[in-house]
Design a protein around this motif. Structure first.
Motif, mmCIF file in Angstrom:
data_model
loop_
_atom_site.group_PDB
_atom_site.id
_atom_site.type_symbol
_atom_site.label_atom_id
_atom_site.label_comp_id
_atom_site.label_asym_id
_atom_site.label_seq_id
_atom_site.Cartn_x
_atom_site.Cartn_y
_atom_site.Cartn_z
ATOM 1 N N ALA A 198 0.676 -1.414 0.051
ATOM 2 C CA ALA A 198 0.039 0.035 0.010
ATOM 3 C C ALA A 198 0.864 1.233 -0.070
ATOM 4 O O ALA A 198 0.643 2.353 -0.626
ATOM 5 C CB ALA A 198 -1.032 0.046 1.327
ATOM 6 N N ASP A 229 0.593 -0.026 -4.577
ATOM 7 C CA ASP A 229 -1.030 -0.089 -4.842
ATOM 8 C C ASP A 229 -1.734 0.313 -3.545
ATOM 9 O O ASP A 229 -2.065 -0.419 -2.540
ATOM 10 C CB ASP A 229 -1.462 -1.393 -5.145
ATOM 11 N N PRO A 230 -2.077 1.513 -3.655
ATOM 12 C CA PRO A 230 -3.026 2.272 -2.456
ATOM 13 C C PRO A 230 -4.276 1.501 -2.077
ATOM 14 O O PRO A 230 -4.654 1.482 -1.009
ATOM 15 C CB PRO A 230 -3.023 3.498 -2.714
ATOM 16 N N SER A 231 -4.729 0.814 -3.132
ATOM 17 C CA SER A 231 -6.072 0.185 -2.900
ATOM 18 C C SER A 231 -5.879 -1.055 -1.913
ATOM 19 O O SER A 231 -7.017 -1.594 -1.365
ATOM 20 C CB SER A 231 -6.557 -0.400 -4.131
ATOM 21 N N LEU A 232 -4.547 -1.442 -1.524
ATOM 22 C CA LEU A 232 -4.342 -2.713 -0.595
ATOM 23 C C LEU A 232 -4.856 -2.114 0.708
ATOM 24 O O LEU A 232 -4.910 -3.001 1.567
ATOM 25 C CB LEU A 232 -2.993 -3.060 -0.643
ATOM 26 N N LEU A 233 -4.584 -0.745 1.058
ATOM 27 C CA LEU A 233 -5.180 -0.042 2.388
ATOM 28 C C LEU A 233 -4.133 -0.383 3.205
ATOM 29 O O LEU A 233 -3.882 0.459 4.078
ATOM 30 C CB LEU A 233 -6.450 -0.760 2.763
ATOM 31 N N SER A 251 -2.415 -8.426 2.782
ATOM 32 C CA SER A 251 -2.863 -6.743 2.760
ATOM 33 C C SER A 251 -4.197 -6.906 3.679
ATOM 34 O O SER A 251 -5.028 -7.693 3.842
ATOM 35 C CB SER A 251 -3.094 -6.637 1.281
ATOM 36 N N ALA A 253 -6.713 -5.153 2.529
ATOM 37 C CA ALA A 253 -7.940 -5.497 1.635
ATOM 38 C C ALA A 253 -8.235 -6.935 1.490
ATOM 39 O O ALA A 253 -9.282 -7.276 1.208
ATOM 40 C CB ALA A 253 -7.433 -4.926 0.279
ATOM 41 N N LYS A 257 -11.713 -8.826 2.597
ATOM 42 C CA LYS A 257 -12.198 -9.768 1.655
ATOM 43 C C LYS A 257 -12.512 -11.151 2.179
ATOM 44 O O LYS A 257 -13.703 -11.627 1.991
ATOM 45 C CB LYS A 257 -11.531 -9.800 0.213
#
Length: 266
Positions: A198, A229-233, A251, A253, A257
């Motif tokens: 992230a 990848d910032p979407s991984l939080l 991660s 994220a 999930k």
């Protein structure tokens, strides 16, 4: 008598007509006309199918089959082109790897290829320049020579780049470099792993991750490719092995999930 004459004249004309029809061959004009007609029919059929699809109507099975056949042929041609390009890249990469007789030369050439890849990634104009077929070989060689002087390329690398220019394969330098990287990793027992996080990882964190992957795979060397990848939080994801078959998800994220999957709605 007049009736007989009329009958005879009619019979003669009909016989003459039949004779002409029997002796007249199908010439080039008729064949060309048939070809144009078939082409026009094919074009009209394709246009009709396209119009039906755009209008929301369901085209006939025969028309869809013909369109699918054309698309399949196009995909096969594309696959052949990709396969041929891959074969060319593998061939040149193998030749360069074999030319490096000792480990020192291999390491130097490998470093040069990494420099070229990184330089082209940072300067897209260079890639466009090398792919331009109108550029004279001498001009391209001069540019590569200046790059080699600045980066202190190994003589093998310099000669190899000039060879690619002469063979008009310099536009495939990136795919060749990729194949050379694969051959290098195989010969040096190097495991390549991509670490996506992230936020940017510190060097110490990368070292610990590399050490852990080395313990898991038993590889002699580990090469990390860090990505963000910032979407991984938070946390990170690791992919390694052939075709990136190995996968570790640490991660935030991924954990969220997993929680959503484990929740059972009553």
């Amino acid at each position: 008598r007049s009736g007989r004459r009329v009958g005879r004249d009619h019979t003669r004309r009909s016989r003459s007509t039949k004779k002409k029809n029997r002796t007249k061959p199908a010439g080039c004009h008729e064949l060309a006309l048939c070809t144009r007609t078939l082409n026009n029919m094919a074009a009209l059929t394709s246009s009709a199918v396209a119009m039906r699809v755009c209008a929301g109507a369901k085209p006939s099975c025969r028309a869809l089959k013909s369109v699918k056949t054309v698309k399949a042929a196009s995909h096969r041609r594309g696959a052949l082109v990709v396969s041929a390009a891959s074969a060319v890249a593998t061939g040149y990469a193998s030749a360069l790897s074999e030319a490096c007789g000792d480990k020192a030369a291999l390491e130097s050439v490998h470093a040069d290829m990494e420099t070229i890849t990184a330089y082209m990634a940072a300067n897209p104009a260079v890639g466009a320049f090398l792919k331009n077929p109108t550029m004279e070989g001498k001009v391209v060689k001069d540019v590569l020579s200046k790059l080699g002087d600045e980066a202190d390329f190994h003589p093998f690398t310099r000669n190899f780049l000039n060879l690619l220019v002469d063979k008009k394969r310099i536009n495939s330098i990136l795919s060749i470099a990729e194949e050379f990287e694969n051959l290098y990793c195989e010969s040096t027992d190097t495991q390549v792993a991509t670490v996506t996080s992230a936020v940017k990882l510190e060097n110490e964190q990368q070292f610990l991750i590399a050490k852990k992957i080395q313990e898991m795979t038993g590889a002699k060397n580990i090469k990390l490719k860090p990505e963000v990848d910032p979407s991984l939080l938070g946390g990170f994801v690791i992919s390694y092995g052939k075709d990136r078959s190995g996968f570790i998800d640490m991660s935030v994220a991924g954990q969220v999930k997993t929680l959503k999957t484990d929740v059972v709605i009553v």
